[in-house]
Design a protein around this motif. Structure first.
Motif, PDB file in Angstrom:
ATOM      1  N   ALA B  42     -21.372   6.195  60.020  1.00  0.00           N
ATOM      2  CA  ALA B  42     -22.013   7.507  60.007  1.00  0.00           C
ATOM      3  C   ALA B  42     -23.532   7.351  60.112  1.00  0.00           C
ATOM      4  N   TRP B  43     -24.084   6.393  59.355  1.00  0.00           N
ATOM      5  CA  TRP B  43     -25.523   6.139  59.436  1.00  0.00           C
ATOM      6  C   TRP B  43     -25.905   5.750  60.859  1.00  0.00           C
ATOM      7  N   TRP B  44     -25.101   4.819  61.409  1.00  0.00           N
ATOM      8  CA  TRP B  44     -25.394   4.311  62.750  1.00  0.00           C
ATOM      9  C   TRP B  44     -25.453   5.461  63.760  1.00  0.00           C
ATOM     10  N   PHE B  45     -24.396   6.321  63.756  1.00  0.00           N
ATOM     11  CA  PHE B  45     -24.325   7.362  64.782  1.00  0.00           C
ATOM     12  C   PHE B  45     -25.265   8.525  64.481  1.00  0.00           C
ATOM     13  N   ALA B  46     -25.417   8.871  63.196  1.00  0.00           N
ATOM     14  CA  ALA B  46     -26.281  10.002  62.864  1.00  0.00           C
ATOM     15  C   ALA B  46     -27.739   9.689  63.201  1.00  0.00           C
ATOM     16  N   SER B  47     -28.117   8.400  63.053  1.00  0.00           N
ATOM     17  CA  SER B  47     -29.515   8.053  63.284  1.00  0.00           C
ATOM     18  C   SER B  47     -29.757   7.607  64.722  1.00  0.00           C
ATOM     19  N   ALA B  48     -28.661   7.533  65.529  1.00  0.00           N
ATOM     20  CA  ALA B  48     -28.779   6.913  66.862  1.00  0.00           C
ATOM     21  C   ALA B  48     -29.858   7.567  67.714  1.00  0.00           C
ATOM     22  N   GLY B  49     -29.889   8.895  67.735  1.00  0.00           N
ATOM     23  CA  GLY B  49     -30.876   9.546  68.590  1.00  0.00           C
ATOM     24  C   GLY B  49     -32.079  10.037  67.802  1.00  0.00           C
ATOM     25  N   SER B  50     -32.267   9.479  66.590  1.00  0.00           N
ATOM     26  CA  SER B  50     -33.264  10.036  65.678  1.00  0.00           C
ATOM     27  C   SER B  50     -34.680   9.899  66.238  1.00  0.00           C
ATOM     28  N   THR B  51     -35.417  11.019  66.188  1.00  0.00           N
ATOM     29  CA  THR B  51     -36.823  10.973  66.583  1.00  0.00           C
ATOM     30  C   THR B  51     -37.724  11.133  65.366  1.00  0.00           C
ATOM     31  N   ASN B  52     -37.092  11.358  64.212  1.00  0.00           N
ATOM     32  CA  ASN B  52     -37.864  11.433  62.969  1.00  0.00           C
ATOM     33  C   ASN B  52     -38.500  10.059  62.707  1.00  0.00           C
ATOM     34  N   ILE B  53     -39.848  10.024  62.596  1.00  0.00           N
ATOM     35  CA  ILE B  53     -40.477   8.701  62.505  1.00  0.00           C
ATOM     36  C   ILE B  53     -40.108   7.984  61.210  1.00  0.00           C
ATOM     37  N   PHE B  54     -39.764   8.736  60.151  1.00  0.00           N
ATOM     38  CA  PHE B  54     -39.438   8.073  58.889  1.00  0.00           C
ATOM     39  C   PHE B  54     -38.052   7.450  58.897  1.00  0.00           C
ATOM     40  N   PHE B  55     -37.168   8.009  59.700  1.00  0.00           N
ATOM     41  CA  PHE B  55     -35.792   7.504  59.717  1.00  0.00           C
ATOM     42  C   PHE B  55     -35.406   7.070  61.125  1.00  0.00           C
ATOM     43  N   PRO B  56     -35.830   5.885  61.522  1.00  0.00           N
ATOM     44  CA  PRO B  56     -35.504   5.397  62.868  1.00  0.00           C
ATOM     45  C   PRO B  56     -34.015   5.056  62.979  1.00  0.00           C
ATOM     46  N   PRO B  57     -33.505   4.923  64.202  1.00  0.00           N
ATOM     47  CA  PRO B  57     -32.096   4.552  64.375  1.00  0.00           C
ATOM     48  C   PRO B  57     -31.794   3.216  63.699  1.00  0.00           C
ATOM     49  N   LEU B  58     -30.596   3.131  63.123  1.00  0.00           N
ATOM     50  CA  LEU B  58     -30.189   1.901  62.446  1.00  0.00           C
ATOM     51  C   LEU B  58     -30.254   0.715  63.408  1.00  0.00           C
ATOM     52  N   GLN B  59     -29.928   1.001  64.668  1.00  0.00           N
ATOM     53  CA  GLN B  59     -29.938  -0.062  65.680  1.00  0.00           C
ATOM     54  C   GLN B  59     -31.338  -0.684  65.789  1.00  0.00           C
ATOM     55  N   THR B  60     -32.367   0.180  65.824  1.00  0.00           N
ATOM     56  CA  THR B  60     -33.746  -0.303  65.900  1.00  0.00           C
ATOM     57  C   THR B  60     -34.078  -1.169  64.688  1.00  0.00           C
ATOM     58  N   ILE B  61     -33.665  -0.701  63.490  1.00  0.00           N
ATOM     59  CA  ILE B  61     -33.976  -1.443  62.266  1.00  0.00           C
ATOM     60  C   ILE B  61     -33.344  -2.828  62.314  1.00  0.00           C
ATOM     61  N   LEU B  62     -32.053  -2.870  62.692  1.00  0.00           N
ATOM     62  CA  LEU B  62     -31.351  -4.152  62.709  1.00  0.00           C
ATOM     63  C   LEU B  62     -31.946  -5.083  63.763  1.00  0.00           C
ATOM     64  N   ALA B  63     -32.289  -4.508  64.936  1.00  0.00           N
ATOM     65  CA  ALA B  63     -32.898  -5.334  65.976  1.00  0.00           C
ATOM     66  C   ALA B  63     -34.216  -5.929  65.479  1.00  0.00           C
ATOM     67  N   ARG B  64     -35.003  -5.107  64.790  1.00  0.00           N
ATOM     68  CA  ARG B  64     -36.293  -5.558  64.262  1.00  0.00           C
ATOM     69  C   ARG B  64     -36.084  -6.645  63.200  1.00  0.00           C
ATOM     70  N   LEU B  65     -35.066  -6.429  62.357  1.00  0.00           N
ATOM     71  CA  LEU B  65     -34.771  -7.413  61.310  1.00  0.00           C
ATOM     72  C   LEU B  65     -34.417  -8.754  61.947  1.00  0.00           C
ATOM     73  N   TRP B  66     -33.602  -8.699  63.003  1.00  0.00           N
ATOM     74  CA  TRP B  66     -33.199  -9.928  63.697  1.00  0.00           C
ATOM     75  C   TRP B  66     -34.427 -10.625  64.275  1.00  0.00           C
ATOM     76  N   GLN B  67     -35.300  -9.816  64.922  1.00  0.00           N
ATOM     77  CA  GLN B  67     -36.544 -10.362  65.493  1.00  0.00           C
ATOM     78  C   GLN B  67     -37.378 -11.059  64.416  1.00  0.00           C
ATOM     79  N   LEU B  68     -37.519 -10.350  63.276  1.00  0.00           N
ATOM     80  CA  LEU B  68     -38.378 -10.877  62.209  1.00  0.00           C
ATOM     81  C   LEU B  68     -37.850 -12.197  61.679  1.00  0.00           C
ATOM     82  N   THR B  69     -36.505 -12.308  61.560  1.00  0.00           N
ATOM     83  CA  THR B  69     -35.969 -13.541  60.999  1.00  0.00           C
ATOM     84  C   THR B  69     -36.169 -14.725  61.946  1.00  0.00           C
ATOM     85  N   GLN B  70     -36.586 -14.457  63.187  1.00  0.00           N
ATOM     86  CA  GLN B  70     -36.870 -15.559  64.112  1.00  0.00           C
ATOM     87  C   GLN B  70     -38.285 -16.113  63.907  1.00  0.00           C
TER      88      GLN B  70
END
Lengths: 258, 279
Positions: B42-70
């Protein structure tokens, strides 16, 4: 001399000893070089602060945040707990989620909460709710779940409605669990209220503490910490007093004061 | 009285067992696994098209987390945070148990120091961080000291309580059997107090975790807490969410690992409790 009096005197002596050690350490001891104020300085500053209006206002802010947050957490937590504890299916469905969020302290979500709500009292209250609700919900659900099925069945036999069974049988039998949870959550609510001021910029003693640190005002910094300690003691005392008042009928408490 | 209570109690047990059997097992397990999966989806799909700057899409967060761990910088931050947490917690446990044993066995010492200890415990541990910062600066020692102090008091107080609540008969028996001082300590006093000591440690671990984050947020530049707050202040929202997620996971893992340790140490106690419940 009775044991209680002796114990009290020895305790007082211990407190004096601690203050004396602090005083000596900061004057001639190992901490003489550091910016640590002496015990006398800190205590005088504390007494001075206690006469200012500002201090009482920020204490009030902190207390309002802690108490309002705690009350809201009790309402939400008990409601959630009843919902979770009433049905094994709901209990299983929520178990993983509750177990995952239980150990995560509210300080983790502080950055996003501050961003959305700003450095307001409401931000602090919200953090307190986050910090206290789950523990209260878990205890309540355990209490509701542990209600004697025979008692419930007896109530039903006597024609009580579901709401009446809840109010007259389930809630009273879960009340000791709730009482314990609230007593444990009370210090947490105070801590979170201070954190909201210290790290989130919300109003209250946390903010005063941060300002004293940023201004490099050592005696005031120590004075604020002493005040927070006293406040913490008062908070603990009041919460266990309230618990005893509300649960005076429970066997566990009747045993303590016959 | 007892003649009435006994059948009543067995009736209660019977009713409990019946209730447990009412819902089929597969449904319960399915719900246990299913709801979290549904929520994350639900989080994934509800936030997928999110344009609210405080609540970015879960996909973006996870991608960023993956990037950071590199990046090695991020790994150093994680290492610093967790290293401080583990080191300070171990120090606090050792100190707390040692001091607690001393205070629990000597009545004079406990009378002397208990008011002072209770006062220190009443201070929110986070409030001590500014004091250590002002005395020691922003070095790593400040963080270790703050975390240690935060975790120390719950361990200390529960050890005192645990040692004092010990059954007097145990003490007498071990004296009659002429156990040596160290045997009494390690074979009798400590194991008997262990359940309380370990629950104190559990409380201490959570306090340590909170102060770990707080000590990093207050003016430090290394550590996961510092990076998360920095990301918030510079409005790099995805970084902030990545930090929050990671801190949440670490908070959960710390408690989970400790619980495994607790169950291992207290096997005998947990088994005895279960047996009692079934009687």
């Amino acid at each position: 001399m009775s044991t209680t009096v002796r114990r009290f005197l020895v305790g007082c002596f211990g407190v004096l000893l601690a203050i004396a050690v602090w005083q000596l350490a900061s004057m001639i001891g190992p901490l003489a070089e550091s910016p640590m104020p002496s015990a006398g300085e800190a205590i005088t500053t504390m007494l001075q602060l206690l006469t200012t209006v500002d201090l009482w206002l920020s204490t009030l802010d902190t207390l309002v945040i802690a108490v309002v947050g705690l009350l809201a957490a009790i309402v939400v937590g008990v409601a959630l707990g009843i919902a979770i504890g009433s049905s094994p299916l709901v209990m299983h469905a929520t178990r993983v989620i509750v177990e995952f969020f239980k150990p995560i302290p509210p300080i983790v979500v502080l950055p996003i909460v501050v961003l959305v709500l700003g450095p307001t009292p409401f931000m602090g209250i919200f953090l307190v709710i986050i910090g206290c609700t789950i523990a209260i919900a878990i205890q309540t659900s355990a209490g509701v779940f542990d209600t004697d099925p025979v008692r419930k069945a007896t109530g039903e036999t006597f024609g009580l409605s579901r709401a009446e069974v809840l109010r007259r049988i389930v809630l009273p039998s879960a009340l000791p669990y709730i009482g314990t949870a609230v007593r444990v959550a009370a210090p947490t609510s105070l801590i979170v209220a201070v954190v909201a001021g210290l790290l989130g910029g919300g109003p209250g003693l946390g903010q005063s503490l941060l300002q004293a640190q940023l201004a490099g005002n050592q005696p005031e910094l120590f004075a604020y910490v002493l005040i927070l300690g006293l406040l913490g003691l008062v908070f603990q005392g009041v919460s266990s007093l309230v618990e005893r008042r509300v649960l005076h009928w429970h066997p566990q408490f009747r045993k303590e004061n016959p | 009285m007892t003649t009435i209570q006994k059948p009543l109690r067995s009736r209660t047990r019977q009713a409990r067992r019946q209730r447990a059997a009412r819902s089929p097992r597969w449904l319960l397990i399915g719900a246990e696994v299913g709801l979290p999966v549904i929520l994350i989806a639900a989080w994934w799909f509800a936030s997928a098209g999110s344009t609210n700057i405080f609540f970015p899409p879960l996909q973006t967060i996870l991608a960023r987390l993956w990037q950071l761990t590199q990046t090695s910088e991020f790994l150093i931050d994680i290492g610093s945070s967790l290293g401080n947490l583990v080191a300070s917690f171990v120090i606090a446990c050792l100190l707390g148990v040692l001091l607690g044993l001393a205070l629990g066995t000597s009545r004079f010492l406990s009378w002397l120091l208990e008011p002072v200890i209770h006062f220190f415990r009443a201070i929110p541990p986070v409030a001590l961080v500014p004091i250590f910062v002002s005395l020691l600066g922003f070095e790593n020692e400040t963080r270790i000291l703050s975390i240690t102090v935060a975790a120390l008091f719950p361990v200390l107080i529960s050890t005192i309580d645990g040692v004092r609540a010990n059954d007097e008969t145990l003490d007498m028996v071990s004296r009659v059997y002429r156990l040596t001082w160290s045997e009494r300590l390690f074979e009798v006093v400590l194991p008997a107090a262990a359940p309380r000591i370990l629950s104190g440690m559990q409380v201490g671990l959570i306090a340590a975790f909170v102060v770990m984050i707080a000590s990093e947020m207050l003016g430090s530049s290394t550590g996961l807490g510092a990076k998360t707050l920095l990301a918030q202040q510079t409005f790099t929202i995805a970084d902030m969410w990545a930090g929050i997620l990671l801190l949440g996971i670490f908070g959960y893992l710390a408690t989970f690992l400790f619980e495994l340790f607790r169950r291992r140490v207290l096997r005998w106690y947990i088994a005895a409790q279960q047996q009692e419940r079934q009687l």
